[in-house]
Design a protein around this motif. Structure first.
Motif, PDB file in Angstrom:
ATOM      1  N   ARG A  81       0.841  -1.203   0.000  1.00 31.70           N
ATOM      2  CA  ARG A  81       0.000   0.000   0.000  1.00 31.70           C
ATOM      3  C   ARG A  81       0.876   1.253   0.000  1.00 31.70           C
ATOM      4  NH1 ARG A  81      -4.747  -1.609   4.230  1.00 31.70           N
ATOM      5  NH2 ARG A  81      -5.180   0.601   3.989  1.00 31.70           N
ATOM      6  N   PRO A  82       0.256   2.423  -0.121  1.00 30.71           N
ATOM      7  CA  PRO A  82       1.045   3.661  -0.152  1.00 30.71           C
ATOM      8  C   PRO A  82       1.881   3.866   1.118  1.00 30.71           C
ATOM      9  CG  PRO A  82      -1.199   4.095  -0.882  1.00 30.71           C
ATOM     10  CD  PRO A  82      -1.177   2.682  -0.347  1.00 30.71           C
ATOM     11  N   THR A  83       3.068   4.420   0.927  1.00 29.66           N
ATOM     12  CA  THR A  83       3.970   4.717   2.038  1.00 29.66           C
ATOM     13  C   THR A  83       3.280   5.580   3.080  1.00 29.66           C
ATOM     14  OG1 THR A  83       5.926   4.522   0.642  1.00 29.66           O
ATOM     15  CG2 THR A  83       6.158   5.842   2.640  1.00 29.66           C
ATOM     16  N   ARG A  84       2.499   6.556   2.633  1.00 25.19           N
ATOM     17  CA  ARG A  84       1.870   7.481   3.590  1.00 25.19           C
ATOM     18  C   ARG A  84       0.919   6.752   4.543  1.00 25.19           C
ATOM     19  NH1 ARG A  84      -2.818  10.625   2.399  1.00 25.19           N
ATOM     20  NH2 ARG A  84      -1.622  12.468   2.960  1.00 25.19           N
ATOM     21  N   GLU A  85       0.315   5.645   4.117  1.00 29.08           N
ATOM     22  CA  GLU A  85      -0.551   4.885   5.015  1.00 29.08           C
ATOM     23  C   GLU A  85       0.266   4.198   6.106  1.00 29.08           C
ATOM     24  OE1 GLU A  85      -3.145   2.285   2.826  1.00 29.08           O
ATOM     25  OE2 GLU A  85      -4.207   3.960   1.893  1.00 29.08           O
ATOM     26  N   TRP A  86       1.395   3.600   5.721  1.00 27.50           N
ATOM     27  CA  TRP A  86       2.275   2.959   6.708  1.00 27.50           C
ATOM     28  C   TRP A  86       2.773   4.001   7.708  1.00 27.50           C
ATOM     29  CZ3 TRP A  86       4.357  -2.044   7.386  1.00 27.50           C
ATOM     30  CH2 TRP A  86       5.419  -2.124   8.296  1.00 27.50           C
ATOM     31  N   VAL A  87       3.244   5.134   7.184  1.00 23.77           N
ATOM     32  CA  VAL A  87       3.794   6.188   8.034  1.00 23.77           C
ATOM     33  C   VAL A  87       2.717   6.738   8.967  1.00 23.77           C
ATOM     34  CG1 VAL A  87       4.828   8.498   8.013  1.00 23.77           C
ATOM     35  CG2 VAL A  87       5.650   6.743   6.426  1.00 23.77           C
ATOM     36  N   ALA A  88       1.514   6.934   8.462  1.00 23.22           N
ATOM     37  CA  ALA A  88       0.411   7.417   9.301  1.00 23.22           C
ATOM     38  C   ALA A  88       0.152   6.431  10.442  1.00 23.22           C
ATOM     39  CB  ALA A  88      -0.851   7.604   8.470  1.00 23.22           C
ATOM     40  N   ARG A  89       0.142   5.170  10.127  1.00 22.77           N
ATOM     41  CA  ARG A  89      -0.100   4.147  11.144  1.00 22.77           C
ATOM     42  C   ARG A  89       0.986   4.162  12.208  1.00 22.77           C
ATOM     43  NH1 ARG A  89      -1.029  -2.146   9.443  1.00 22.77           N
ATOM     44  NH2 ARG A  89      -2.113  -2.828  11.304  1.00 22.77           N
ATOM     45  N   ARG A  90       2.247   4.237  11.800  1.00 21.38           N
ATOM     46  CA  ARG A  90       3.363   4.265  12.759  1.00 21.38           C
ATOM     47  C   ARG A  90       3.295   5.513  13.626  1.00 21.38           C
ATOM     48  NH1 ARG A  90       4.627  -0.031  14.128  1.00 21.38           N
ATOM     49  NH2 ARG A  90       6.644   0.647  14.830  1.00 21.38           N
ATOM     50  N   LEU A  91       2.985   6.632  13.009  1.00 19.73           N
ATOM     51  CA  LEU A  91       2.878   7.897  13.733  1.00 19.73           C
ATOM     52  C   LEU A  91       1.762   7.840  14.768  1.00 19.73           C
ATOM     53  CD1 LEU A  91       4.183  10.732  13.639  1.00 19.73           C
ATOM     54  CD2 LEU A  91       2.478  11.351  11.937  1.00 19.73           C
ATOM     55  N   CYS A  92       0.658   7.224  14.404  1.00 17.41           N
ATOM     56  CA  CYS A  92      -0.518   7.177  15.290  1.00 17.41           C
ATOM     57  C   CYS A  92      -0.395   6.158  16.409  1.00 17.41           C
ATOM     58  CB  CYS A  92      -1.765   6.895  14.468  1.00 17.41           C
ATOM     59  SG  CYS A  92      -2.159   8.257  13.377  1.00 17.41           S
ATOM     60  N   LYS A  93       0.391   5.131  16.234  1.00 20.82           N
ATOM     61  CA  LYS A  93       0.534   4.108  17.266  1.00 20.82           C
ATOM     62  C   LYS A  93       1.089   4.684  18.560  1.00 20.82           C
ATOM     63  CE  LYS A  93      -0.970   0.367  15.356  1.00 20.82           C
ATOM     64  NZ  LYS A  93      -2.052  -0.413  15.913  1.00 20.82           N
ATOM     65  N   TYR A  94       1.820   5.793  18.472  1.00 20.96           N
ATOM     66  CA  TYR A  94       2.433   6.385  19.648  1.00 20.96           C
ATOM     67  C   TYR A  94       1.965   7.813  19.895  1.00 20.96           C
ATOM     68  CZ  TYR A  94       5.214   2.245  19.256  1.00 20.96           C
ATOM     69  OH  TYR A  94       5.583   0.932  19.179  1.00 20.96           O
ATOM     70  N   ALA A  95       0.936   8.256  19.169  1.00 22.79           N
ATOM     71  CA  ALA A  95       0.460   9.634  19.281  1.00 22.79           C
ATOM     72  C   ALA A  95      -0.016   9.965  20.686  1.00 22.79           C
ATOM     73  CB  ALA A  95      -0.644   9.904  18.264  1.00 22.79           C
ATOM     74  N   ASP A  96      -0.461   8.960  21.432  1.00 19.45           N
ATOM     75  CA  ASP A  96      -0.913   9.229  22.798  1.00 19.45           C
ATOM     76  C   ASP A  96       0.218   9.757  23.673  1.00 19.45           C
ATOM     77  OD1 ASP A  96       0.188   6.596  22.526  1.00 19.45           O
ATOM     78  OD2 ASP A  96      -0.647   6.043  24.472  1.00 19.45           O
ATOM     79  N   LEU A  97       1.457   9.428  23.341  1.00 22.44           N
ATOM     80  CA  LEU A  97       2.588   9.956  24.104  1.00 22.44           C
ATOM     81  C   LEU A  97       2.706  11.476  23.937  1.00 22.44           C
ATOM     82  CD1 LEU A  97       5.326   7.261  23.426  1.00 22.44           C
ATOM     83  CD2 LEU A  97       4.009   7.602  25.519  1.00 22.44           C
ATOM     84  N   GLY A  98       2.349  11.978  22.757  1.00 22.32           N
ATOM     85  CA  GLY A  98       2.395  13.408  22.521  1.00 22.32           C
ATOM     86  C   GLY A  98       1.166  14.127  23.024  1.00 22.32           C
ATOM     87  N   ALA A  99       0.137  13.378  23.370  1.00 21.70           N
ATOM     88  CA  ALA A  99      -1.123  13.975  23.813  1.00 21.70           C
ATOM     89  C   ALA A  99      -1.217  14.077  25.330  1.00 21.70           C
ATOM     90  CB  ALA A  99      -2.288  13.151  23.272  1.00 21.70           C
ATOM     91  N   GLN A 100      -0.103  13.860  26.023  1.00 23.44           N
ATOM     92  CA  GLN A 100      -0.124  13.841  27.478  1.00 23.44           C
ATOM     93  C   GLN A 100       0.064  15.223  28.098  1.00 23.44           C
ATOM     94  OE1 GLN A 100       2.670  10.880  28.824  1.00 23.44           O
ATOM     95  NE2 GLN A 100       1.591   9.241  27.789  1.00 23.44           N
ATOM     96  N   ASN A 101       0.026  16.279  27.303  1.00 23.30           N
ATOM     97  CA  ASN A 101       0.179  17.652  27.792  1.00 23.30           C
ATOM     98  C   ASN A 101       1.447  17.859  28.609  1.00 23.30           C
ATOM     99  OD1 ASN A 101      -1.965  18.893  26.560  1.00 23.30           O
ATOM    100  ND2 ASN A 101      -3.388  18.452  28.222  1.00 23.30           N
ATOM    101  N   ASP A 102       2.498  17.166  28.263  1.00 23.42           N
ATOM    102  CA  ASP A 102       3.758  17.374  28.976  1.00 23.42           C
ATOM    103  C   ASP A 102       4.881  17.748  28.009  1.00 23.42           C
ATOM    104  OD1 ASP A 102       4.287  14.952  27.734  1.00 23.42           O
ATOM    105  OD2 ASP A 102       4.824  13.899  29.558  1.00 23.42           O
ATOM    106  N   SER A 103       4.534  18.318  26.899  1.00 26.13           N
ATOM    107  CA  SER A 103       5.443  18.850  25.877  1.00 26.13           C
ATOM    108  C   SER A 103       6.222  17.805  25.085  1.00 26.13           C
ATOM    109  CB  SER A 103       6.400  19.893  26.476  1.00 26.13           C
ATOM    110  OG  SER A 103       7.372  19.296  27.305  1.00 26.13           O
ATOM    111  N   ARG A 104       5.808  16.552  25.123  1.00 24.02           N
ATOM    112  CA  ARG A 104       6.443  15.560  24.240  1.00 24.02           C
ATOM    113  C   ARG A 104       5.982  15.811  22.812  1.00 24.02           C
ATOM    114  NH1 ARG A 104       6.126   9.771  27.425  1.00 24.02           N
ATOM    115  NH2 ARG A 104       6.126  10.704  29.489  1.00 24.02           N
ATOM    116  N   PHE A 105       6.865  15.529  21.876  1.00 22.04           N
ATOM    117  CA  PHE A 105       6.534  15.704  20.470  1.00 22.04           C
ATOM    118  C   PHE A 105       7.243  14.636  19.650  1.00 22.04           C
ATOM    119  CE2 PHE A 105      10.267  18.244  21.352  1.00 22.04           C
ATOM    120  CZ  PHE A 105      11.110  18.008  20.267  1.00 22.04           C
ATOM    121  N   PRO A 106       6.748  14.359  18.451  1.00 21.11           N
ATOM    122  CA  PRO A 106       7.410  13.377  17.584  1.00 21.11           C
ATOM    123  C   PRO A 106       8.562  14.016  16.827  1.00 21.11           C
ATOM    124  CG  PRO A 106       5.363  14.100  16.583  1.00 21.11           C
ATOM    125  CD  PRO A 106       5.454  14.791  17.905  1.00 21.11           C
TER     126      PRO A 106
END
Length: 162
Positions: A81-106
């Motif tokens: 499948r398209p690269t962007r789908e794989w990358v989106a999935r990888r990015l989202c698997k850990y997005a909760d770490l950036g959503a913890q309001n403690d200034s973490r970012f990817p």
């Protein structure tokens, strides 16, 4: 073009962490990582803080790890499948770490793999920051992930429970 050389992760000039470029689109991110399995994704407070606080820790076992936890971001060769789908999935698997309001970012980095963590993630040392990933890319990735995948479906084929 004649005289132009192709770039590899080793050719990427390591920026000062405070001056890391920022990636602003999922397509830009997908293009950067395509075919580069030595570029990793990390959610944290950033390279300087990571270097200052030392490598990752397995808090459940209370064990210091020999490197920083990262995840792969480039698609495997078998991915049809398209690269962007794989990358989106990888990015989202850990997005909760950036959503913890403690200034973490990817952010993206290269580094030397020295082992695997308790969740089978690569552990790296000697890391070199490449780029920050804007929050808008995470949001775009979430939209692609939700649209492109049956999130939560497992090998039973049953739909995920709400």
């Amino acid at each position: 073009m004649a005289g132009e050389k192709s770039s590899s992760p080793a050719d990427i000039e390591p920026p000062d962490a405070a001056e890391m470029p920022t990636i602003y689109s999922l397509d830009e991110l997908a293009e950067l990582v395509q075919g580069r399995d030595t570029i990793y994704l990390r959610y944290s407070h950033g390279p300087e803080r990571d270097r200052g606080s030392g490598p990752s820790r397995d808090f459940e076992a209370d064990v210091a790890l020999p490197g920083w936890s990262v995840t792969t971001v480039a698609p495997e060769e078998w991915w049809p499948r398209p690269t962007r789908e794989w990358v989106a999935r990888r990015l989202c698997k850990y997005a909760d770490l950036g959503a913890q309001n403690d200034s973490r970012f990817p952010w993206l980095l290269t580094g030397r793999v020295v082992g695997r963590g308790p969740d089978h993630e690569p552990l790296v040392t000697d890391f070199v920051p490449i780029a920050k990933i804007a929050e808008s890319v995470v949001e775009e990735g979430l939209r692609v992930y939700r649209r492109s995948f049956a999130i939560g479906r497992d090998s039973t084929g049953d739909p995920p429970e709400d």
